[in-house]
Design an enzyme around this catalytic site. Structure first.
Site, PDB file in Angstrom:
ATOM      1  N   HIS A   1      -6.332  -5.379   6.856  1.00 52.67           N
ATOM      2  CA  HIS A   1      -7.018  -5.377   5.566  1.00 52.67           C
ATOM      3  C   HIS A   1      -8.344  -4.640   5.711  1.00 52.67           C
ATOM      4  O   HIS A   1      -8.951  -4.636   6.788  1.00 52.67           O
ATOM      5  CB  HIS A   1      -7.257  -6.819   5.096  1.00 52.67           C
ATOM      6  CG  HIS A   1      -7.896  -6.922   3.757  1.00 52.67           C
ATOM      7  ND1 HIS A   1      -7.347  -6.377   2.617  1.00 52.67           N
ATOM      8  CD2 HIS A   1      -9.064  -7.512   3.363  1.00 52.67           C
ATOM      9  CE1 HIS A   1      -8.137  -6.631   1.585  1.00 52.67           C
ATOM     10  NE2 HIS A   1      -9.173  -7.312   2.011  1.00 52.67           N
TER      11      HIS A   1
ATOM     12  N   CYS B   1      -6.153  -1.765  -0.515  1.00 54.50           N
ATOM     13  CA  CYS B   1      -7.501  -2.089  -0.059  1.00 54.50           C
ATOM     14  C   CYS B   1      -8.144  -0.901   0.645  1.00 54.50           C
ATOM     15  O   CYS B   1      -9.369  -0.771   0.664  1.00 54.50           O
ATOM     16  CB  CYS B   1      -7.480  -3.303   0.855  1.00 54.50           C
ATOM     17  SG  CYS B   1      -6.404  -3.129   2.299  1.00 54.50           S
TER      18      CYS B   1
END
Length: 476
Positions: free
Chosen positions: A353, A45
């Site tokens: 994330h 990510c």
């Protein structure tokens, strides 16, 4: 304006002469309207969020696509046979419905394929952007497996599946692009098109330096003789310290605050030929076209002997002017517009994330790996910090007065010549039972009487003189 009518039974439109049918202008789709998510291959990510920000940095994307690269096909040649990639996508949540598939091996014959083994990281990035910009769909999902594999071959830091830092990846990627372009020039592969003599930057500047590079100057003033010495250094992003309940403007002011050099940190003055107390401060000498602001949210805590995340609330403006410039700086009042934000979600630097929020044609979208969703502008303050939504980590601003011509950019093409417009855009479909008649009336059912009725008075014929007389009476 084209008209439509309902058709009943087996009625058909009579054929019309081809010369009378107006040729529709192709409604071409711009590369900037593409909304493709990226598959996650296990903690990738950090790359997905930065790649989205770079793709929607229009000058960077356009210069990248404009750069000559013999390793990437530019026509519509058939895709080379692909081999199964060792990378397996990891889906954290169900794939969002309503998106057409847009993976690298599902496109039609008009989609430029992504090479499975690009020779360099720069070539891998260019092929990825080229594939997205030439895709006939505006939405979908792309697997950047070739880019991730090349990244891991180039740097062992990214070979593990551990959580990586998006800002470190951004810095590495841009510096690697500069390195590979300069190596390409040494080998004589780059054409003179990249070294545009009309560019405001040096002919030796790369596309990264033309856009992201600015100049910092460190000014040191001796408190004894008042001599000011300065030292310049280039930057591709500004890393600024943050404070609780502050703003980007306040952090930039602190970035350029004066620092006293005294006691063990005295400054050696060349004029005094001795160590002296001095005042030091950092200012911006040359403003970049694209300003990347890195908010230093990860700090080493000595008592804990580890890095911690500073989830401070730091407000950032949608428009920004940098005030901490030198007195003789060119375009000191330059205005910047925010177009991309890289967000970190999580409590620490080694887990969490990354997502990105991108502004596309006036609307904001959240790019969360392979999910793309619309977000209201009023929701953006949730990402200032102190929220479960995450904290802004890297801010991307584009100068309002950026000159594409001076950068060597060609006129922006809405669509490449090799990609024909979508049939649904040229001839939009009508509901069942509707037939498009263009600008011509149907022969079997004219919309008005061809000849006036017998009892109807003849319509007066409007001549130019009669029209002028009528206008003059109205004016009286």
């Amino acid at each position: 304006m084209a008209r439509s009518k309902w058709i009943f039974g087996n009625q058909q439109n009579h054929p019309t002469p081809a010369a009378d049918i107006p040729v529709p202008l192709p409604a071409q789709s711009s590369a900037h309207t593409k909304q493709f998510g990226f598959e996650n291959f296990g903690n990738t990510c950090y790359a997905n969020s930065v790649l989205q920000a770079l793709y929607f940095c229009a000058p960077f994307r356009d210069l990248l696509l404009q750069y000559p690269d013999s390793q990437i096909p530019t026509g519509t040649s058939p895709a080379e046979p692909t081999t199964p990639s060792p990378l397996v996508p990891v889906r954290r949540k169900p794939e969002r419905t309503g998106f057409a598939s847009g993976t690298s091996n599902d496109g039609g014959s008009n989609v430029i394929p992504i090479p499975t083994n690009p020779p360099s990281l720069f070539s891998a990035l260019r092929s990825l952007f080229l594939h997205i910009s030439t895709h006939p769909s505006d939405k979908g999902t792309v697997a950047p497996s070739a880019f991730i594999e090349q990244l891991r071959r180039a740097n062992e830091l990214f070979r593990s599946s551990m959580h990586q830092d998006a800002h470190e990846f951004f810095n590495y990627l841009l510096n690697k692009i500069v390195e590979e372009i300069e190596e390409d020039r040494k080998n004589g592969s780059a054409s003179a098109e990249d070294c545009d003599v009309n560019s405001g930057a040096s002919p030796e500047s790369t596309l990264v330096q033309k856009l992201f590079e600015g100049t910092l100057t460190s000014e040191t003033r001796c408190l004894t003789c008042e001599t000011v010495s300065s030292r310049d250094e280039s930057f591709i992003d500004l890393s600024i310290d943050i404070e609780e309940n502050s703003s980007v403007t306040a952090c930039l002011r602190q970035f350029s605050a004066s620092e006293m050099l005294c006691q063990k940190n005295k400054f050696f003055c060349d004029s005094c030929c001795d160590l002296q107390e001095a005042e030091k401060r950092m200012k911006i000498k040359k403003l970049p076209n694209i300003l990347a602001l890195h908010l230093k949210r990860f700090k080493y805590q000595e008592d804990l002997n580890k890095y911690i995340k500073l989830a401070y609330r730091v407000a950032f403006p949608l428009q920004l002017r940098l005030f901490n410039t030198v007195d003789d700086a060119e375009d000191a009042d330059r205005l910047y517009n925010l177009f991309a934000i890289v967000i970190h979600l999580g409590n620490g630097p080694h887990h969490g994330h990354y997502i990105s929020i991108i502004k596309i044609l006036g609307s904001w979208f959240v790019f969360d790996d392979d999910n793309v969703d619309l977000i209201a502008e009023k929701e953006i303050p949730k990402y200032y910090g102190h929220s479960n939504s995450g904290s802004a980590y890297v801010l991307y601003y584009e100068a309002v007065d950026i000159d594409r011509t001076s950068l060597g950019l060609h006129d922006p093409l809405l669509q490449t010549a090799s990609t024909p417009p979508s049939p649904s855009l040229v001839n939009p479909g009508l509901p069942p039972g509707l037939a498009d008649e263009g600008d011509l009336s149907d022969f079997s059912d004219p919309p008005f009487p061809v000849t006036p009725a017998q009892n109807s008075p003849p319509l007066p014929q409007i001549t130019p003189n009669l029209a002028l007389l009528w206008i003059s009476k109205c004016q009286d």
